[in-house]
Motif scaffolding. Structure first.
Motif, PDB file in Angstrom:
ATOM      1  N   ALA A 107       3.761  -0.830   3.343  1.00 19.95           N
ATOM      2  CA  ALA A 107       4.615  -0.935   4.976  1.00 19.95           C
ATOM      3  C   ALA A 107       3.218  -0.584   5.903  1.00 19.95           C
ATOM      4  O   ALA A 107       3.376  -1.039   6.866  1.00 19.95           O
ATOM      5  N   TYR A 108       2.399   0.269   5.638  1.00 20.10           N
ATOM      6  CA  TYR A 108       1.250   0.531   6.370  1.00 20.10           C
ATOM      7  C   TYR A 108       0.407  -0.960   6.525  1.00 20.10           C
ATOM      8  O   TYR A 108      -0.095  -1.215   7.493  1.00 20.10           O
ATOM      9  N   ARG A 109       0.234  -1.610   5.349  1.00 19.25           N
ATOM     10  CA  ARG A 109      -0.399  -2.837   5.274  1.00 19.25           C
ATOM     11  C   ARG A 109       0.113  -3.800   6.129  1.00 19.25           C
ATOM     12  O   ARG A 109      -0.684  -4.687   7.004  1.00 19.25           O
ATOM     13  N   ALA A 110       1.304  -3.710   6.365  1.00 16.85           N
ATOM     14  CA  ALA A 110       2.025  -4.718   7.302  1.00 16.85           C
ATOM     15  C   ALA A 110       1.798  -4.610   8.701  1.00 16.85           C
ATOM     16  O   ALA A 110       1.739  -5.506   9.488  1.00 16.85           O
ATOM     17  N   ARG A 111       1.183  -3.538   8.996  1.00 18.70           N
ATOM     18  CA  ARG A 111       0.730  -3.327  10.256  1.00 18.70           C
ATOM     19  C   ARG A 111      -0.739  -3.012  10.695  1.00 18.70           C
ATOM     20  O   ARG A 111      -1.330  -2.955  11.663  1.00 18.70           O
ATOM     21  N   ASP A 112      -1.506  -2.872   9.389  1.00 21.26           N
ATOM     22  CA  ASP A 112      -3.092  -2.913   9.428  1.00 21.26           C
ATOM     23  C   ASP A 112      -3.399  -3.604   8.289  1.00 21.26           C
ATOM     24  O   ASP A 112      -3.293  -3.029   7.243  1.00 21.26           O
ATOM     25  N   ASP A 113      -4.012  -4.508   8.772  1.00 20.18           N
ATOM     26  CA  ASP A 113      -4.511  -5.535   7.554  1.00 20.18           C
ATOM     27  C   ASP A 113      -5.825  -5.013   6.771  1.00 20.18           C
ATOM     28  O   ASP A 113      -6.559  -5.777   6.063  1.00 20.18           O
ATOM     29  N   ARG A 114      -6.391  -3.812   7.083  1.00 16.16           N
ATOM     30  CA  ARG A 114      -7.429  -3.403   6.582  1.00 16.16           C
ATOM     31  C   ARG A 114      -7.003  -2.469   5.252  1.00 16.16           C
ATOM     32  O   ARG A 114      -7.943  -2.207   4.461  1.00 16.16           O
ATOM     33  N   VAL A 115      -5.716  -2.428   5.113  1.00 16.64           N
ATOM     34  CA  VAL A 115      -5.342  -1.890   3.861  1.00 16.64           C
ATOM     35  C   VAL A 115      -5.486  -2.815   2.788  1.00 16.64           C
ATOM     36  O   VAL A 115      -5.005  -3.834   2.857  1.00 16.64           O
ATOM     37  N   ASP A 116      -6.191  -2.426   1.656  1.00 20.53           N
ATOM     38  CA  ASP A 116      -6.464  -3.382   0.328  1.00 20.53           C
ATOM     39  C   ASP A 116      -5.322  -2.808  -0.737  1.00 20.53           C
ATOM     40  O   ASP A 116      -5.478  -1.652  -1.165  1.00 20.53           O
ATOM     41  N   LEU A 117      -4.487  -3.695  -1.009  1.00 15.98           N
ATOM     42  CA  LEU A 117      -3.539  -3.136  -2.123  1.00 15.98           C
ATOM     43  C   LEU A 117      -3.423  -4.019  -3.157  1.00 15.98           C
ATOM     44  O   LEU A 117      -3.517  -5.121  -3.062  1.00 15.98           O
ATOM     45  N   VAL A 118      -3.707  -3.343  -4.519  1.00 16.55           N
ATOM     46  CA  VAL A 118      -3.374  -3.957  -5.705  1.00 16.55           C
ATOM     47  C   VAL A 118      -1.917  -3.569  -6.272  1.00 16.55           C
ATOM     48  O   VAL A 118      -1.439  -2.353  -6.497  1.00 16.55           O
ATOM     49  N   ALA A 119      -0.961  -4.750  -6.476  1.00 14.98           N
ATOM     50  CA  ALA A 119       0.532  -4.427  -6.694  1.00 14.98           C
ATOM     51  C   ALA A 119       0.567  -3.565  -7.909  1.00 14.98           C
ATOM     52  O   ALA A 119      -0.335  -3.526  -8.705  1.00 14.98           O
ATOM     53  N   PRO A 120       1.774  -2.705  -8.162  1.00 12.27           N
ATOM     54  CA  PRO A 120       1.949  -2.058  -9.432  1.00 12.27           C
ATOM     55  C   PRO A 120       1.895  -2.997 -10.590  1.00 12.27           C
ATOM     56  O   PRO A 120       1.958  -4.113 -10.743  1.00 12.27           O
ATOM     57  N   GLN A 121       1.208  -2.133 -11.543  1.00 11.60           N
ATOM     58  CA  GLN A 121       0.999  -2.977 -12.867  1.00 11.60           C
ATOM     59  C   GLN A 121       1.285  -1.727 -14.003  1.00 11.60           C
ATOM     60  O   GLN A 121       1.275  -0.612 -13.951  1.00 11.60           O
ATOM     61  N   LEU A 139     -12.390   3.768   3.296  1.00 13.68           N
ATOM     62  CA  LEU A 139     -13.360   4.457   2.343  1.00 13.68           C
ATOM     63  C   LEU A 139     -14.014   3.400   1.250  1.00 13.68           C
ATOM     64  O   LEU A 139     -13.331   2.445   0.860  1.00 13.68           O
ATOM     65  N   PRO A 140     -15.096   3.893   0.821  1.00 15.83           N
ATOM     66  CA  PRO A 140     -15.763   2.974  -0.068  1.00 15.83           C
ATOM     67  C   PRO A 140     -15.061   3.094  -1.484  1.00 15.83           C
ATOM     68  O   PRO A 140     -15.260   2.010  -2.385  1.00 15.83           O
ATOM     69  N   MET A 141     -14.406   4.051  -1.902  1.00 13.15           N
ATOM     70  CA  MET A 141     -13.674   3.807  -3.058  1.00 13.15           C
ATOM     71  C   MET A 141     -12.294   3.910  -2.937  1.00 13.15           C
ATOM     72  O   MET A 141     -11.331   4.336  -2.011  1.00 13.15           O
ATOM     73  N   MET A 142     -11.577   3.025  -3.809  1.00 12.55           N
ATOM     74  CA  MET A 142      -9.822   3.107  -3.747  1.00 12.55           C
ATOM     75  C   MET A 142      -9.238   4.067  -4.607  1.00 12.55           C
ATOM     76  O   MET A 142     -10.090   4.958  -5.143  1.00 12.55           O
ATOM     77  N   VAL A 143      -8.106   4.372  -4.148  1.00 10.95           N
ATOM     78  CA  VAL A 143      -7.198   5.544  -4.965  1.00 10.95           C
ATOM     79  C   VAL A 143      -6.401   4.833  -5.777  1.00 10.95           C
ATOM     80  O   VAL A 143      -5.634   3.787  -5.618  1.00 10.95           O
ATOM     81  N   GLU A 144      -6.465   5.085  -7.175  1.00 11.89           N
ATOM     82  CA  GLU A 144      -5.560   4.571  -8.195  1.00 11.89           C
ATOM     83  C   GLU A 144      -4.535   5.579  -8.467  1.00 11.89           C
ATOM     84  O   GLU A 144      -4.639   6.895  -8.580  1.00 11.89           O
ATOM     85  N   THR A 145      -3.193   5.217  -8.149  1.00 19.03           N
ATOM     86  CA  THR A 145      -2.174   6.242  -8.450  1.00 19.03           C
ATOM     87  C   THR A 145      -1.448   5.744  -9.785  1.00 19.03           C
ATOM     88  O   THR A 145      -1.019   4.569  -9.988  1.00 19.03           O
ATOM     89  N   GLN A 146      -1.201   6.915 -10.828  1.00 22.02           N
ATOM     90  CA  GLN A 146      -0.874   6.333 -12.075  1.00 22.02           C
ATOM     91  C   GLN A 146       0.456   7.349 -12.376  1.00 22.02           C
ATOM     92  O   GLN A 146       0.566   8.566 -11.830  1.00 22.02           O
TER      93      GLN A 146
END
Length: 152
Positions: A107-121, A139-146
Protein backbone atom coordinates in the motif's frame (compact mmCIF):
# COMPACT_ATOMS: atom_id res chain seq x y z
CA UNK A 1 30.51 -5.33 40.05
CA UNK A 2 27.04 -5.68 41.60
CA UNK A 3 25.72 -8.16 44.13
CA UNK A 4 27.40 -11.54 43.55
CA UNK A 5 24.32 -13.40 44.85
CA UNK A 6 22.20 -11.78 42.13
CA UNK A 7 24.79 -12.52 39.46
CA UNK A 8 25.04 -16.17 40.51
CA UNK A 9 21.25 -16.57 40.57
CA UNK A 10 20.76 -15.10 37.08
CA UNK A 11 20.89 -17.90 34.52
CA UNK A 12 23.24 -17.35 31.62
CA UNK A 13 21.72 -17.18 28.19
CA UNK A 14 23.34 -17.00 24.79
CA UNK A 15 23.76 -13.61 23.12
CA UNK A 16 20.97 -12.43 20.84
CA UNK A 17 20.77 -9.81 18.12
CA UNK A 18 19.54 -6.46 19.29
CA UNK A 19 20.29 -3.93 16.55
CA UNK A 20 21.49 -3.23 13.06
CA UNK A 21 23.56 -0.15 12.19
CA UNK A 22 23.97 1.40 8.76
CA UNK A 23 25.84 4.43 7.53
CA UNK A 24 23.93 6.73 5.19
CA UNK A 25 24.56 10.11 3.54
CA UNK A 26 23.96 13.04 5.91
CA UNK A 27 21.42 14.45 3.44
CA UNK A 28 19.21 11.41 4.10
CA UNK A 29 19.15 12.33 7.79
CA UNK A 30 17.96 15.91 7.35
CA UNK A 31 14.51 16.73 8.74
CA UNK A 32 12.69 15.63 5.55
CA UNK A 33 14.69 12.40 5.24
CA UNK A 34 14.13 11.48 8.89
CA UNK A 35 10.43 12.19 8.49
CA UNK A 36 10.21 9.96 5.39
CA UNK A 37 12.12 7.11 7.05
CA UNK A 38 10.03 7.34 10.23
CA UNK A 39 6.78 7.47 8.25
CA UNK A 40 7.54 4.36 6.17
CA UNK A 41 9.06 2.13 8.84
CA UNK A 42 6.50 3.30 11.39
CA UNK A 43 3.52 2.61 9.14
CA UNK A 44 4.78 -0.70 7.78
CA UNK A 45 6.53 -2.23 10.80
CA UNK A 46 5.43 -0.11 13.76
CA UNK A 47 8.93 1.14 14.56
CA UNK A 48 9.24 4.38 16.49
CA UNK A 49 11.83 7.11 16.40
CA UNK A 50 13.79 7.62 19.60
CA UNK A 51 13.73 11.43 19.40
CA UNK A 52 16.25 11.86 22.21
CA UNK A 53 18.76 10.04 19.99
CA UNK A 54 17.95 11.89 16.74
CA UNK A 55 20.34 14.56 15.56
CA UNK A 56 19.23 15.78 12.12
CA UNK A 57 22.01 15.38 9.61
CA UNK A 58 23.94 13.02 11.88
CA UNK A 59 21.88 10.21 13.49
CA UNK A 60 18.46 8.55 13.58
CA UNK A 61 17.52 5.64 15.84
CA UNK A 62 14.33 3.64 15.35
CA UNK A 63 13.09 1.38 18.13
CA UNK A 64 11.74 -1.89 16.78
CA UNK A 65 9.05 -2.61 19.41
CA UNK A 66 11.45 -2.82 22.39
CA UNK A 67 14.06 -0.48 23.77
CA UNK A 68 16.76 -3.11 23.15
CA UNK A 69 15.85 -3.78 19.48
CA UNK A 70 16.64 -0.92 17.17
CA UNK A 71 17.89 0.32 13.82
CA UNK A 72 20.77 2.78 14.14
CA UNK A 73 21.42 5.12 11.21
CA UNK A 74 24.53 7.25 11.23
CA UNK A 75 25.71 9.83 8.70
CA UNK A 76 29.07 9.16 7.07
CA UNK A 77 31.03 10.82 4.29
CA UNK A 78 31.43 7.40 2.68
CA UNK A 79 28.08 5.71 3.44
CA UNK A 80 27.28 2.04 3.11
CA UNK A 81 26.42 0.72 -0.37
CA UNK A 82 24.89 -2.73 -0.84
CA UNK A 83 23.67 -4.89 -3.69
CA UNK A 84 19.87 -4.81 -3.92
CA UNK A 85 19.11 -7.96 -1.93
CA UNK A 86 21.60 -7.43 0.89
CA UNK A 87 19.41 -7.40 3.95
CA UNK A 88 18.88 -8.10 7.61
CA UNK A 89 15.99 -10.16 8.87
CA UNK A 90 13.18 -10.16 11.35
CA UNK A 91 10.73 -12.92 12.21
CA UNK A 92 7.00 -12.74 12.86
CA UNK A 93 4.83 -15.13 14.87
CA UNK A 94 2.11 -15.88 12.32
CA UNK A 95 1.65 -16.14 8.58
CA UNK A 96 -1.21 -13.62 8.83
CA UNK A 97 1.19 -11.11 10.39
CA UNK A 98 3.67 -11.60 7.55
CA UNK A 99 0.92 -10.94 5.00
CA UNK A 100 -0.34 -7.88 6.91
CA UNK A 101 3.14 -6.36 6.87
CA UNK A 102 3.53 -7.13 3.18
CA UNK A 103 0.15 -5.54 2.45
CA UNK A 104 1.19 -2.39 4.33
CA UNK A 105 4.42 -2.18 2.33
CA UNK A 106 2.50 -2.73 -0.92
CA UNK A 107 0.00 0.00 0.00
CA UNK A 108 2.87 2.39 0.79
CA UNK A 109 4.50 1.57 -2.56
CA UNK A 110 1.25 2.53 -4.31
CA UNK A 111 1.84 6.12 -3.19
CA UNK A 112 5.67 6.18 -3.08
CA UNK A 113 7.61 4.49 -5.86
CA UNK A 114 10.82 4.53 -3.80
CA UNK A 115 9.57 1.39 -2.01
CA UNK A 116 11.41 -1.66 -3.37
CA UNK A 117 9.30 -4.75 -2.71
CA UNK A 118 9.90 -8.44 -3.38
CA UNK A 119 6.68 -10.47 -3.21
CA UNK A 120 6.23 -13.20 -0.60
CA UNK A 121 7.89 -16.48 -1.38
CA UNK A 122 8.05 -19.90 0.26
CA UNK A 123 11.13 -22.10 0.62
CA UNK A 124 10.56 -25.77 1.33
CA UNK A 125 12.97 -27.42 3.76
CA UNK A 126 12.67 -30.75 5.58
CA UNK A 127 10.12 -30.09 8.32
CA UNK A 128 9.88 -26.39 7.55
CA UNK A 129 8.14 -24.03 5.17
CA UNK A 130 9.92 -20.68 5.32
CA UNK A 131 7.73 -17.76 4.20
CA UNK A 132 9.35 -14.40 3.52
CA UNK A 133 9.26 -11.10 1.68
CA UNK A 134 11.79 -8.29 1.25
CA UNK A 135 11.26 -4.55 1.35
CA UNK A 136 13.62 -1.64 1.00
CA UNK A 137 13.03 2.06 1.47
CA UNK A 138 15.74 4.74 1.33
CA UNK A 139 18.23 2.67 3.39
CA UNK A 140 21.17 0.70 1.95
CA UNK A 141 19.87 -2.64 3.24
CA UNK A 142 16.49 -4.26 2.72
CA UNK A 143 14.47 -5.88 5.51
CA UNK A 144 13.50 -9.52 5.11
CA UNK A 145 10.47 -10.58 7.13
CA UNK A 146 10.14 -14.33 7.76
CA UNK A 147 7.62 -16.73 9.21
CA UNK A 148 8.80 -20.22 10.15
CA UNK A 149 6.00 -22.71 9.50
CA UNK A 150 7.20 -25.87 11.21
CA UNK A 151 5.77 -29.08 9.74
CA UNK A 152 4.89 -31.58 12.47
Amino acid sequence: MGDLRTQAATPARPPRFNHVAMSVPSTLLDADGCAAICAFYGEVFGWEELPTMTEHGARLVLMAHRYDQFVFLIAQNEPMHCPRLDHWGQAVSTLDELHRLYDRARAYRARDDRVDLVAPQVEEHPGLRLHSFYVGYLLPMMVETQFFEWQV
